[in-house]
Design an enzyme around this catalytic site. Structure first.
Site, PDB file in Angstrom:
ATOM      1  N   VAL A 165     -56.895  13.015 -30.748  1.00  0.00           N
ATOM      2  CA  VAL A 165     -57.964  13.828 -31.093  1.00  0.00           C
ATOM      3  C   VAL A 165     -57.841  15.197 -30.584  1.00  0.00           C
ATOM      4  O   VAL A 165     -56.975  15.448 -29.552  1.00  0.00           O
ATOM      5  CB  VAL A 165     -59.152  13.285 -30.922  1.00  0.00           C
ATOM      6  CG1 VAL A 165     -59.602  12.248 -32.075  1.00  0.00           C
ATOM      7  CG2 VAL A 165     -59.424  12.821 -29.579  1.00  0.00           C
ATOM      8  N   ALA A 210     -60.387  20.975 -32.933  1.00  0.00           N
ATOM      9  CA  ALA A 210     -61.442  22.448 -33.196  1.00  0.00           C
ATOM     10  C   ALA A 210     -61.154  23.172 -31.872  1.00  0.00           C
ATOM     11  O   ALA A 210     -60.940  22.622 -31.009  1.00  0.00           O
ATOM     12  CB  ALA A 210     -62.755  21.979 -33.298  1.00  0.00           C
ATOM     13  N   LYS A 212     -61.855  28.421 -38.811  1.00  0.00           N
ATOM     14  CA  LYS A 212     -63.255  28.131 -38.179  1.00  0.00           C
ATOM     15  C   LYS A 212     -63.867  29.215 -37.814  1.00  0.00           C
ATOM     16  O   LYS A 212     -63.373  29.843 -36.920  1.00  0.00           O
ATOM     17  CB  LYS A 212     -63.072  26.881 -36.861  1.00  0.00           C
ATOM     18  CG  LYS A 212     -64.283  26.695 -36.063  1.00  0.00           C
ATOM     19  CD  LYS A 212     -64.131  25.831 -34.871  1.00  0.00           C
ATOM     20  CE  LYS A 212     -65.390  25.503 -33.977  1.00  0.00           C
ATOM     21  NZ  LYS A 212     -65.022  24.688 -32.788  1.00  0.00           N
ATOM     22  N   ALA A 236     -51.614  18.951 -23.958  1.00  0.00           N
ATOM     23  CA  ALA A 236     -51.714  19.893 -22.800  1.00  0.00           C
ATOM     24  C   ALA A 236     -50.068  20.007 -22.283  1.00  0.00           C
ATOM     25  O   ALA A 236     -49.620  20.880 -21.723  1.00  0.00           O
ATOM     26  CB  ALA A 236     -52.370  19.124 -21.603  1.00  0.00           C
TER      27      ALA A 236
END
Ligand SMILES: Cc1cc2nc3c(=O)[nH]c(=O)nc-3n(C[C@H](O)[C@H](O)[C@H](O)COP(=O)(O)OP(=O)(O)OC[C@H]3O[C@@H](n4cnc5c(N)ncnc54)[C@H](O)[C@@H]3O)c2cc1C
Length: 491
Positions: free
Chosen positions: A49, A52, A80, A17
């Protein structure tokens, strides 16, 4: 005349962030004489973490000027194409939530009604056969989508899996090149204006004072400014979203990488599997009310395809959101503003969304409460919309008998979700507001995948006769299969 403009921005925190915010602000404010400082502590570290993403990541990477090839190399990224949900309707069940849209190019929502009608008329083809993205994913093939709305390739959608640590490092280079000053150190105290309670400065443990006009709280789950300093309340949603812990561990990279995230339902939560270029990310998100930490650790290890390359790490969190993400001169972006568990990989999107809203509502030095109210209204609504989509996954599960899942099936759901379910069950409609992140194709994929059956279709699709509809859908399936096979294999 006094200067009304913000001249000093302090970003508190250097995780995904913090560095996304720094990269975006340094670009948006280039040449305007605004000093941007980021404070982070290697001793505290980041959550580590968050690998995705969803397709909105393209928008962010473009506005900060990333070259896709270089970005993928720098962050060990892979393509993805969506998420495969395994076991959510009992052991052995699986369905795919793809990016992009179902059916032919054009009106995705109306196509879904043609599909619902074809089913009632005996079409037995799996839903996957109508998604070019899923067919490509199953075949291990990929090509870039095109903008031409007449081409089947315009129905494709993709995002990335990447190493979040490398992404933050990459953005740091860009941000520092754009003039952002990084200060390493632990924030020991926060000074506030006695009257307005606005934050004036941060004092680090070495005594250094960092003053600012606007503070962006990217301090992660600690929420140092918005929570600990300003005392903004947190709405706890764990009665709807039961998972509050995660074990995470990497395993060795695989040569045959699947271009999708796998989310496998387990006894008290679900396991993720995210293939990157240099490793596979694995995790088990679980509810501590239904499984103790040691049993959950064992469950992660037992469910991994490869041996762990490091000791599993435990992360504790509370699903929910900060009641106001912007108060006084503090704007919370990232985990400090709330966390909705990683099932649909939405956190990085919510970071981008917070940044975009901050840019469009960028305040003057008085940090008008009117702007803060608008930010909180639109950001809060986005969190609620995502929350409902996540609750659907837990609530609409069938075929699982463990206590956590039985409780989820019986739980009372928010009225907003109940209304959506009622529409789908009665008339096949997916009722969305124009700002909702997840659109018809996503809702349909999950509703259909979890066994929800619509009671009817939109009668307007009957303009095409029954047999014609069935023939056209059969031809479409063949074209989708052919187009997927003609794509190049994934690198
Ligand atoms: C189990 C799990 C899985 C996830 N998976 C995904 C996913 O697949 N996709 C996705 O989009 N998101 C995912 N997320 C969310 C994602 O990890 C976060 O949204 C993202 O990493 C942003 O975190 P952050 O930068 O807000 O916080 P952090 O990474 O925790 O960074 C906080 C920063 O603040 C600094 N800091 C804190 N206190 C102090 C202090 N006193 N002094 C100095 N510095 C301080 C720290 O040093 C650090 O730099 C997942 C989250 C969890 C918990």
């Amino acid at each position: 005349m006094t200067d009304k403009r913000i001249r000093r921005i302090v970003i508190m925190g250097g995780g995904t962030a913090g560095w996304m915010t720094a990269a975006a602000l340094s670009r948006a404010l280039a040449g305007q004489g605004v000093a941007i400082t980021l404070v982070e502590s290697d001793a505290i570290g980041t959550i580590g973490v968050g690998e995705a993403t969803i397709p909105t990541i393209h928008w962010f990477n473009q506005i900060i000027g990333l070259d896709e090839r270089q970005f993928m190399a720098e962050t060990q990224a892979t393509v993805k194409l969506g998420i495969e949900f395994v076991g959510w309707n009992g052991e052995g069940s699986r369905y795919f939530h793809p990016f992009g849209t179902f059916g032919p190019p054009g009106d995705g929502a109306m196509f879904l009604h043609r599909l619902i009608r074809a089913r009632a008329d005996g079409d037995m083809a799996p839903t996957e056969a109508y998604s070019l993205t899923v067919q490509a994913a199953r075949a291990g093939r990929f090509t870039l989508p095109v903008n031409d709305r007449r081409s089947l390739l315009s129905t494709l959608g993709y995002a990335y899996h990447f190493d979040a640590g490398l992404y933050a490092r990459y953005l740091r280079v860009l941000a520092e090149r754009g003039g952002v000053r990084r200060i390493e150190g632990v924030v020991a105290s926060v000074q506030q204006d006695g009257e307005s309670a606005s934050v004036r400065s941060l004092t680090l443990d070495d005594g250094q004072v960092v003053a600012g006009d606007l503070f962006i709280d990217c301090s992660g789950l600690r929420a140092l400014l918005i929570g600990q300093t300003l005392g903004v309340a947190f709405d706890d949603w764990s009665h709807w979203l039961p998972c509050d812990r995660a074990w995470a561990a990497p395993s060795a990279a695989e040569s045959d990488r699947t271009p999708y995230t796998r989310a496998t339902a387990a006894e008290a939560g679900w396991r993720w599997r995210i293939p990157l270029q240099h490793r596979v990310g694995n995790g088990y998100v679980f509810s501590s009310r239904f499984q103790d930490e040691e049993a959950a650790r064992a469950s992660l290890l037992a469910g991994m395809d490869g041996a762990p390359l490091a000791e599993p790490r435990l992360i504790r969190f509370i699903p929910g959101m900060r009641r106001e993400a912007w108060r006084a001169n503090v704007v919370a972006i990232g985990l400090s503003s709330g966390f909705l568990e990683p099932l649909e990989s939405t956190s990085i999107h919510l970071i981008q969304s917070g940044i975009a809203k901050l840019l469009s509502l960028f305040p003057a030095r008085d940090c008008s409460p009117l702007l803060a109210r608008q930010f909180n209204r639109v950001f809060g609504q986005e969190m609620l919309d995502v929350r409902d989509f996540l609750i659907l996954h837990y609530h609409a599960t069938t075929g699982r008998d463990e206590p956590m899942w039985r409780e989820r099936q019986k739980m009372a759901i928010p009225d907003t979700l109940a209304e959506k379910l009622a529409h789908f069950r009665s008339s096949g409609r997916i009722v969305l507001s124009s700002d909702e992140l997840f659109r018809d194709a996503s809702w349909f994929a999950v509703l259909d995948g979890q066994g929800e059956r619509p009671g009817d279709h939109n009668p307007l699709v009957e303009v095409v006769g029954r047999d014609n509809n069935l023939h056209q859908l059969a031809a479409l399936r063949a074209e989708i299969a052919k187009t997927a096979t003609a794509m190049p294999p994934l690198p």
